[in-house]
Design a protein around this motif. Structure first.
Motif, short mmCIF file in Angstrom:
data_model
loop_
_atom_site.label_atom_id
_atom_site.label_comp_id
_atom_site.label_asym_id
_atom_site.label_seq_id
_atom_site.Cartn_x
_atom_site.Cartn_y
_atom_site.Cartn_z
N PRO A 167 0.82 -1.20 0.00
CA PRO A 167 0.00 0.00 0.00
C PRO A 167 0.86 1.26 0.00
CG PRO A 167 0.10 -0.89 2.21
CD PRO A 167 0.89 -1.82 1.34
N SER A 168 1.42 1.57 -1.16
CA SER A 168 2.36 2.68 -1.25
C SER A 168 2.33 3.25 -2.67
CB SER A 168 3.77 2.20 -0.91
OG SER A 168 4.71 3.26 -0.99
N TYR A 169 2.98 4.40 -2.84
CA TYR A 169 3.05 5.03 -4.15
C TYR A 169 4.22 4.52 -4.98
CZ TYR A 169 -0.43 8.33 -2.43
OH TYR A 169 -1.58 8.89 -1.93
N ASP A 178 7.36 -10.41 -8.62
CA ASP A 178 6.05 -11.01 -8.34
C ASP A 178 4.96 -10.21 -9.04
OD1 ASP A 178 3.81 -12.22 -7.38
OD2 ASP A 178 4.22 -11.90 -5.26
N ALA A 179 4.49 -10.75 -10.16
CA ALA A 179 3.48 -10.05 -10.95
C ALA A 179 2.12 -10.00 -10.26
CB ALA A 179 3.33 -10.73 -12.31
N ALA A 180 1.92 -10.85 -9.25
CA ALA A 180 0.63 -10.90 -8.56
C ALA A 180 0.52 -9.88 -7.44
CB ALA A 180 0.38 -12.30 -8.00
N SER A 181 1.61 -9.20 -7.11
CA SER A 181 1.59 -8.24 -6.02
C SER A 181 1.00 -6.91 -6.49
CB SER A 181 3.00 -8.01 -5.48
OG SER A 181 2.99 -7.10 -4.40
N LEU A 182 0.04 -6.40 -5.75
CA LEU A 182 -0.58 -5.12 -6.08
C LEU A 182 0.12 -4.01 -5.33
CD1 LEU A 182 -2.84 -3.42 -7.37
CD2 LEU A 182 -4.26 -3.94 -5.38
N VAL A 183 0.67 -3.05 -6.06
CA VAL A 183 1.34 -1.89 -5.47
C VAL A 183 0.46 -0.68 -5.71
CG1 VAL A 183 3.44 -0.48 -5.44
CG2 VAL A 183 3.58 -2.94 -5.95
N LEU A 184 -0.20 -0.23 -4.66
CA LEU A 184 -1.18 0.84 -4.83
C LEU A 184 -1.48 1.49 -3.48
CD1 LEU A 184 -2.94 2.04 -7.14
CD2 LEU A 184 -4.77 0.55 -6.34
N ALA A 185 -1.30 2.80 -3.40
CA ALA A 185 -1.54 3.50 -2.14
C ALA A 185 -3.03 3.58 -1.83
CB ALA A 185 -0.94 4.90 -2.21
N ASN A 186 -3.84 3.76 -2.86
CA ASN A 186 -5.28 3.90 -2.67
C ASN A 186 -6.00 2.87 -3.54
OD1 ASN A 186 -7.93 4.63 -2.32
ND2 ASN A 186 -7.70 6.73 -3.04
N SER A 251 -3.00 10.02 9.13
CA SER A 251 -1.64 10.07 8.59
C SER A 251 -1.51 8.99 7.54
CB SER A 251 -0.61 9.86 9.71
OG SER A 251 -0.80 8.57 10.31
N PHE A 252 -0.41 9.01 6.79
CA PHE A 252 -0.26 8.02 5.73
C PHE A 252 -0.15 6.61 6.30
CE2 PHE A 252 2.42 6.05 2.23
CZ PHE A 252 1.32 5.83 1.40
N ILE A 253 0.60 6.43 7.39
CA ILE A 253 0.71 5.10 7.96
C ILE A 253 -0.64 4.64 8.49
CG2 ILE A 253 1.50 6.03 10.18
CD1 ILE A 253 2.39 2.58 8.63
N GLY A 254 -1.44 5.56 8.99
CA GLY A 254 -2.79 5.21 9.42
C GLY A 254 -3.65 4.76 8.26
N GLU A 255 -3.56 5.48 7.13
CA GLU A 255 -4.31 5.10 5.94
C GLU A 255 -3.84 3.76 5.39
OE1 GLU A 255 -3.65 8.31 3.28
OE2 GLU A 255 -4.87 9.75 4.40
N GLN A 256 -2.52 3.55 5.40
CA GLN A 256 -1.98 2.30 4.89
C GLN A 256 -2.50 1.10 5.68
OE1 GLN A 256 2.20 3.74 5.16
NE2 GLN A 256 2.48 2.81 3.14
N LEU A 257 -2.43 1.18 7.00
CA LEU A 257 -2.85 0.05 7.81
C LEU A 257 -4.36 -0.15 7.79
CD1 LEU A 257 -0.38 0.30 10.84
CD2 LEU A 257 -0.36 -1.33 8.94
N GLN A 258 -5.12 0.93 7.68
CA GLN A 258 -6.57 0.76 7.56
C GLN A 258 -6.92 0.08 6.24
OE1 GLN A 258 -9.19 3.97 8.78
NE2 GLN A 258 -10.60 3.50 7.10
#
Length: 435
Positions: A167-169, A178-186, A251-258
């Protein structure tokens, strides 16, 4: 029962095919087990920048406290200011990290002293890369340690919708390859953006149907992506109510973990979330910068634990690590520069609470190269124990190339598996086929 011969297996398998509505059925891809895995969600929080472990978990008494105060006369945290931790008077917690202190005092957190790479490296780029690739030093590794974890997992369903999330930019080398890993902040942005917005649903439905009918790896990957996108879009992100009345910080870490919590609860087969969060490079203005970072991190981790344990008690493990610690002594700006040894945190219902490992001491004769907290625990020992006991994967030689001396620390509960160090691990035939 006689094992199947590898050549006959390939000969008889034919083309890979798509089946069912749940996603990809690769047959021998990520695992043969189509049922529940019975293992934890692993959440790996990586503190980019080099978190100051002596500031987060400061000495509180004894000789180490005296050395600490002398090494950091303008920076040290007084013993009557740090937060007390049950079972020890030697160390406390940073005053702004009340959530972490509460987790520790509620027996939901373990702290491992003086962890790190077996060879010191004070370069952010290199140390982070080695940790994310899962190698001890310079290496030609072309995949991340989490990629190899999934390659060697015999329990990850082959039709998993979203097994891996960052969960990141920006991407992480931990999931390199790993093509199956989703990299996305939102995750709400994980939608098809082609043509006019009013056509998006129809276009996505059409593309999903087309790709589901073609037997090729590229089309199967496209089908899996489109299918995952549809499921994620169906989640009501705006009306989420965390469990136990938990409140994530703004905060960003709060958004990431939620985000991780919401996806896990949505039953999208999430197995690993790698959560990178930065800002910990405190060469100057450390007191105010660290206060904010420690408060956000502590609040976010406490909220995440409270949220998930309400519905998934004993089913998740959180690991917190940074690429290295900071110098034992303060610099000319009353802050700290790059160091070496650092604590790791493990959070969950199945941790063995308290302190683990050996703190090497802060006397001049005990510091690494006269400057840093030394490393007494190979970080791979910590991660390997969690991988084996909580995730059921014992292929340590494949996940961490060159690693062959796992030492159990006793930081989590779980079955004691025998590690396999063979680094010539065969991805396809891991379930047991003859040559």
């Amino acid at each position: 029962m006689k094992k199947m011969n590898r050549r006959n297996f390939i000969k008889g398998s034919g083309m890979l095919t798509l089946a069912g509505m749940g996603g990809l059925q690769l047959g021998f891809a990520k695992g043969m087990n189509k049922g529940g895995t019975g293992k934890d969600l692993l959440v790996y929080v990586f503190l980019n920048g080099g978190m100051d472990g002596l500031h987060m978990v400061p000495p509180r008494s004894g000789a180490d406290y005296s050395h600490y105060a002398n090494l950091r006369p303008s920076l040290y945290i007084p013993s009557n200011t740090s937060l007390p931790l049950n079972g020890t008077s030697a160390f406390g917690m940073h005053p702004q990290a009340s959530g972490l202190a509460q987790l520790f005092n509620n027996d939901k957190m373990a702290i491992v002293h003086a962890t790190g790479l077996i060879e010191s490296n004070r370069s952010h780029f290199e140390a982070t890369r080695y940790l994310e690739l899962g190698v001890a030093g310079a290496s030609g590794a072309s995949s991340g340690w989490l990629t190899r974890y999934f390659q060697s997992s015999i329990s990850t369903p082959s039709n998993a919708i979203l097994p891996s999330l960052v969960p990141s930019y920006s991407n992480s080398d931990a999931v390199l390859g790993d093509a199956a890993s989703l990299v996305l902040a939102n995750p709400q942005d994980f939608a098809l953006q082609a043509g006019h917005y009013s056509w998006e649903d129809e276009v996505q439905a059409t593309l999903t149907e087309i790709n589901s009918q073609v037997n090729s790896l590229e089309r199967m990957s496209a089908y899996q992506t489109l299918n995952a996108s549809s499921i994620i879009q169906s989640i009501d992100w705006d009306s989420y109510t965390p469990g136990n009345g938990a409140s994530y910080p703004n905060s960003f870490i709060g958004e990431q973990l939620q985000t991780v919590a919401q996806l896990y609860k949505a039953n999208v087969d999430l197995e690993v979330a790698y959560v990178p969060t930065g800002g910990w490079d405190t060469h100057n203005n450390q007191t105010s910068v660290f206060n904010g970072l420690a408060g956000d991190l502590s609040s976010a981790l406490y909220a995440f634990y409270q949220d998930l344990t309400a519905s998934h008690e004993g089913q998740f493990t959180v690991v917190v690590q940074s690429e290295f610690g900071r110098r034992a002594y303060q610099n000319s700006d009353n802050s700290t520069d790059h160091g070496y040894g650092n604590p790791m945190f493990i959070i969950g219902d199945e941790v063995v609470p308290g302190f683990h490992g050996q703190f090497p001491g802060l006397d001049a004769s005990e510091l690494f190269e006269g400057d840093d907290v030394d490393v007494t625990v190979d970080y791979r020992d910590v991660v390997s124990e969690i991988i084996m006991k909580r995730m059921g994967n014992r292929y340590l030689g494949h996940i961490f190339p060159g690693y062959s001396d796992y030492t159990e620390l006793g930081v989590v509960n779980g079955p004691n598996l025998t590690p396999i160090y063979d680094d010539s691990f065969d991805v396809i035939f891991k379930a047991g086929f003859d040559d």
